[in-house]
Design a protein around this motif. Structure first.
Motif, PDB file in Angstrom:
ATOM      1  N   ALA A  78     -42.723  21.783 -31.697  1.00  0.00           N
ATOM      2  CA  ALA A  78     -42.821  23.218 -31.434  1.00  0.00           C
ATOM      3  C   ALA A  78     -42.004  24.006 -32.447  1.00  0.00           C
ATOM      4  CB  ALA A  78     -42.353  23.534 -30.017  1.00  0.00           C
ATOM      5  N   SER A  79     -42.440  25.236 -32.691  1.00  0.00           N
ATOM      6  CA  SER A  79     -41.747  26.131 -33.613  1.00  0.00           C
ATOM      7  C   SER A  79     -40.400  26.548 -33.030  1.00  0.00           C
ATOM      8  CB  SER A  79     -42.605  27.369 -33.886  1.00  0.00           C
ATOM      9  OG  SER A  79     -42.728  28.144 -32.700  1.00  0.00           O
ATOM     10  N   ALA A  80     -39.514  27.055 -33.903  1.00  0.00           N
ATOM     11  CA  ALA A  80     -38.194  27.498 -33.461  1.00  0.00           C
ATOM     12  C   ALA A  80     -38.308  28.627 -32.447  1.00  0.00           C
ATOM     13  CB  ALA A  80     -37.364  27.932 -34.667  1.00  0.00           C
ATOM     14  N   SER A  81     -39.248  29.539 -32.644  1.00  0.00           N
ATOM     15  CA  SER A  81     -39.411  30.657 -31.710  1.00  0.00           C
ATOM     16  C   SER A  81     -39.809  30.168 -30.333  1.00  0.00           C
ATOM     17  CB  SER A  81     -40.466  31.641 -32.245  1.00  0.00           C
ATOM     18  OG  SER A  81     -40.686  32.685 -31.321  1.00  0.00           O
ATOM     19  N   TYR A  82     -40.710  29.193 -30.264  1.00  0.00           N
ATOM     20  CA  TYR A  82     -41.121  28.647 -28.965  1.00  0.00           C
ATOM     21  C   TYR A  82     -39.940  27.991 -28.259  1.00  0.00           C
ATOM     22  CZ  TYR A  82     -43.399  25.729 -25.468  1.00  0.00           C
ATOM     23  OH  TYR A  82     -43.758  25.141 -24.286  1.00  0.00           O
ATOM     24  N   VAL A  83     -39.232  27.088 -28.961  1.00  0.00           N
ATOM     25  CA  VAL A  83     -38.134  26.358 -28.332  1.00  0.00           C
ATOM     26  C   VAL A  83     -37.031  27.320 -27.904  1.00  0.00           C
ATOM     27  CG1 VAL A  83     -36.420  24.536 -28.633  1.00  0.00           C
ATOM     28  CG2 VAL A  83     -38.683  24.290 -29.659  1.00  0.00           C
ATOM     29  N   ASN A  84     -36.719  28.312 -28.745  1.00  0.00           N
ATOM     30  CA  ASN A  84     -35.648  29.240 -28.402  1.00  0.00           C
ATOM     31  C   ASN A  84     -36.042  30.144 -27.232  1.00  0.00           C
ATOM     32  OD1 ASN A  84     -32.943  30.148 -29.101  1.00  0.00           O
ATOM     33  ND2 ASN A  84     -33.932  32.078 -29.631  1.00  0.00           N
ATOM     34  N   THR A  85     -37.325  30.497 -27.133  1.00  0.00           N
ATOM     35  CA  THR A  85     -37.775  31.336 -26.022  1.00  0.00           C
ATOM     36  C   THR A  85     -37.594  30.626 -24.691  1.00  0.00           C
ATOM     37  OG1 THR A  85     -39.395  32.526 -27.375  1.00  0.00           O
ATOM     38  CG2 THR A  85     -39.775  32.488 -24.994  1.00  0.00           C
ATOM     39  N   TYR A  86     -37.979  29.352 -24.618  1.00  0.00           N
ATOM     40  CA  TYR A  86     -37.993  28.637 -23.347  1.00  0.00           C
ATOM     41  C   TYR A  86     -36.700  27.866 -23.049  1.00  0.00           C
ATOM     42  CZ  TYR A  86     -42.881  29.885 -23.052  1.00  0.00           C
ATOM     43  OH  TYR A  86     -44.051  30.603 -22.985  1.00  0.00           O
ATOM     44  N   TYR A  87     -35.856  27.623 -24.077  1.00  0.00           N
ATOM     45  CA  TYR A  87     -34.648  26.836 -23.853  1.00  0.00           C
ATOM     46  C   TYR A  87     -33.383  27.511 -24.366  1.00  0.00           C
ATOM     47  CZ  TYR A  87     -38.298  23.368 -23.189  1.00  0.00           C
ATOM     48  OH  TYR A  87     -39.436  22.711 -22.770  1.00  0.00           O
ATOM     49  N   GLY A  88     -33.518  28.600 -25.106  1.00  0.00           N
ATOM     50  CA  GLY A  88     -32.351  29.277 -25.641  1.00  0.00           C
ATOM     51  C   GLY A  88     -31.578  30.044 -24.572  1.00  0.00           C
ATOM     52  N   VAL A  89     -30.285  30.255 -24.838  1.00  0.00           N
ATOM     53  CA  VAL A  89     -29.417  31.046 -23.960  1.00  0.00           C
ATOM     54  C   VAL A  89     -28.795  32.149 -24.815  1.00  0.00           C
ATOM     55  CG1 VAL A  89     -27.396  31.032 -22.443  1.00  0.00           C
ATOM     56  CG2 VAL A  89     -28.936  29.054 -22.493  1.00  0.00           C
ATOM     57  N   THR A  90     -29.210  33.387 -24.599  1.00  0.00           N
ATOM     58  CA  THR A  90     -28.716  34.507 -25.390  1.00  0.00           C
ATOM     59  C   THR A  90     -27.294  34.876 -24.962  1.00  0.00           C
ATOM     60  OG1 THR A  90     -29.542  36.199 -23.871  1.00  0.00           O
ATOM     61  CG2 THR A  90     -31.085  35.363 -25.537  1.00  0.00           C
ATOM     62  N   ASP A  91     -26.674  35.757 -25.740  1.00  0.00           N
ATOM     63  CA  ASP A  91     -25.343  36.238 -25.372  1.00  0.00           C
ATOM     64  C   ASP A  91     -25.384  36.952 -24.026  1.00  0.00           C
ATOM     65  OD1 ASP A  91     -24.255  35.204 -27.695  1.00  0.00           O
ATOM     66  OD2 ASP A  91     -24.424  37.089 -28.809  1.00  0.00           O
ATOM     67  N   ALA A  92     -26.454  37.724 -23.793  1.00  0.00           N
ATOM     68  CA  ALA A  92     -26.595  38.400 -22.503  1.00  0.00           C
ATOM     69  C   ALA A  92     -26.794  37.394 -21.373  1.00  0.00           C
ATOM     70  CB  ALA A  92     -27.765  39.386 -22.553  1.00  0.00           C
ATOM     71  N   ASP A  93     -27.583  36.339 -21.639  1.00  0.00           N
ATOM     72  CA  ASP A  93     -27.751  35.263 -20.648  1.00  0.00           C
ATOM     73  C   ASP A  93     -26.407  34.631 -20.317  1.00  0.00           C
ATOM     74  OD1 ASP A  93     -30.507  35.595 -20.618  1.00  0.00           O
ATOM     75  OD2 ASP A  93     -30.861  34.026 -22.112  1.00  0.00           O
ATOM     76  N   SER A  94     -25.614  34.369 -21.365  1.00  0.00           N
ATOM     77  CA  SER A  94     -24.322  33.727 -21.186  1.00  0.00           C
ATOM     78  C   SER A  94     -23.382  34.579 -20.342  1.00  0.00           C
ATOM     79  CB  SER A  94     -23.690  33.428 -22.546  1.00  0.00           C
ATOM     80  OG  SER A  94     -22.414  32.851 -22.410  1.00  0.00           O
ATOM     81  N   ALA A  95     -23.365  35.879 -20.626  1.00  0.00           N
ATOM     82  CA  ALA A  95     -22.493  36.781 -19.870  1.00  0.00           C
ATOM     83  C   ALA A  95     -22.900  36.849 -18.406  1.00  0.00           C
ATOM     84  CB  ALA A  95     -22.532  38.166 -20.498  1.00  0.00           C
ATOM     85  N   ALA A  96     -24.221  36.781 -18.140  1.00  0.00           N
ATOM     86  CA  ALA A  96     -24.707  36.888 -16.763  1.00  0.00           C
ATOM     87  C   ALA A  96     -24.570  35.586 -15.991  1.00  0.00           C
ATOM     88  CB  ALA A  96     -26.169  37.340 -16.765  1.00  0.00           C
ATOM     89  N   SER A  97     -24.742  34.449 -16.679  1.00  0.00           N
ATOM     90  CA  SER A  97     -24.813  33.162 -15.983  1.00  0.00           C
ATOM     91  C   SER A  97     -23.553  32.306 -16.109  1.00  0.00           C
ATOM     92  CB  SER A  97     -25.995  32.354 -16.520  1.00  0.00           C
ATOM     93  OG  SER A  97     -25.790  31.986 -17.879  1.00  0.00           O
ATOM     94  N   GLY A  98     -22.762  32.535 -17.143  1.00  0.00           N
ATOM     95  CA  GLY A  98     -21.612  31.686 -17.401  1.00  0.00           C
ATOM     96  C   GLY A  98     -21.935  30.472 -18.248  1.00  0.00           C
ATOM     97  N   LEU A  99     -23.196  30.270 -18.606  1.00  0.00           N
ATOM     98  CA  LEU A  99     -23.585  29.170 -19.478  1.00  0.00           C
ATOM     99  C   LEU A  99     -23.227  29.491 -20.925  1.00  0.00           C
ATOM    100  CD1 LEU A  99     -27.134  28.401 -18.012  1.00  0.00           C
ATOM    101  CD2 LEU A  99     -25.027  27.102 -17.610  1.00  0.00           C
ATOM    102  N   ALA A 100     -22.998  28.472 -21.721  1.00  0.00           N
ATOM    103  CA  ALA A 100     -22.660  28.674 -23.122  1.00  0.00           C
ATOM    104  C   ALA A 100     -23.868  29.210 -23.879  1.00  0.00           C
ATOM    105  CB  ALA A 100     -22.181  27.364 -23.734  1.00  0.00           C
TER     106      ALA A 100
END
Length: 265
Positions: free
Chosen positions: A178-200
């Motif tokens: 899969a392309s980088a955009s696909y993998v990052n969309t479905y498995y990436g954790v953004t800075d906003a995600d990290s702040a909301a969830s506590g995940l790295a």
């Protein structure tokens, strides 16, 4: 894996998020329509399961073209029923939202999208000695940038062997790039995600997303009615497996299983 629909269709017809279709043996099964129920992870990488119902269709037209629809994935073969096969493919890629895990639920939502592309394959039916059906298949799918950019390539092989005129057993293997955009969309954790969830935070790149394997059985119940069951295992690879949400809250091994019934004519 899809959050809203199980990836197991009737008569062990499977379609995972990789759009890896687990097909039917062609011997003695020209046309079929069925429905199945199964359990699958709520999203690719999630560890919580859900139950869903999906359709399965295999139809040979009067002109000898083959249409197959397994769960969210469908393809139309302009080639031969045996030998070289090719044609368009379409897949409903469901999104991610309202999952059971409280932490993963805080990650960014992913919209449902329609993927389209094409496939090529080769099928060989051996009718001498011990009969078997061997099929190789590859497809390329994209969604024209609606949810992700780039594309993904799926390759696989399936083998069906009849144990009798009324009973078949099948198995298969496959892999997805899969392309980088696909993998990052479905498995990436953004800075906003990290702040909301506590995940790295995690920035995913492209490459080998997963490998997979399956096993299934189908058998004649009575007359035109057939039943089946099977199990499908996906193992996330590369950045998909290294994602902080998969490592800390999910699982890289994704099991789907189910059973179904269908009408054959």
């Amino acid at each position: 894996m899809h959050r809203l629909a199980a990836s197991v269709a009737g008569l062990a017809l499977f379609a995972a998020s990789a759009a890896q279709a687990i097909d039917l043996p062609s011997m003695n099964l020209p046309n079929l329509i069925g429905i199945g129920v199964g359990a699958t992870p709520e999203c690719s990488g999630c560890k919580d399961d859900m139950i869903g119902v999906v359709p399965g269709v295999r139809y040979v037209t009067e002109s000898g073209r083959l249409f197959e629809w397994y769960g969210p994935y469908a393809q139309y073969n302009f080639g031969d029923l045996t030998g070289f096969q090719w044609g368009p493919a379409i897949n409903l890629k469901l999104g991610r939202s309202n999952v059971s895990d409280d932490v993963i639920a805080k990650l960014h939502d992913i919209d449902t999208t329609v993927e389209f592309g094409g496939f090529i394959g080769y099928e060989y039916d051996n009718l001498q000695g011990i009969p078997y059906r061997l099929r190789f298949n590859a497809n390329v799918l994209t969604n024209a940038g609606q949810v992700y950019d780039g594309a993904r390539l799926n390759v696989g092989a399936t083998l069906w062997v009849p144990l009798s005129e009324r009973f078949f057993v099948g198995s298969g293997i496959g892999a997805t790039w899969a392309s980088a955009s696909y993998v990052n969309t479905y498995y990436g954790v953004t800075d906003a995600d990290s702040a909301a969830s506590g995940l790295a935070p995690f920035q995913a790149g492209g490459g080998n997303q997963q490998v997979l394997g399956w096993i299934g059985v189908i058998g004649q119940i009575s007359g035109h009615w057939w039943g089946g069951a099977g199990a499908f295992m996906q193992r996330l690879m590369g950045d998909a497996a290294d994602s902080s949400f998969v490592r800390e809250r999910g699982e890289r091994d994704q099991l789907t299983y189910g059973a179904g019934i269908g009408y054959v004519w």
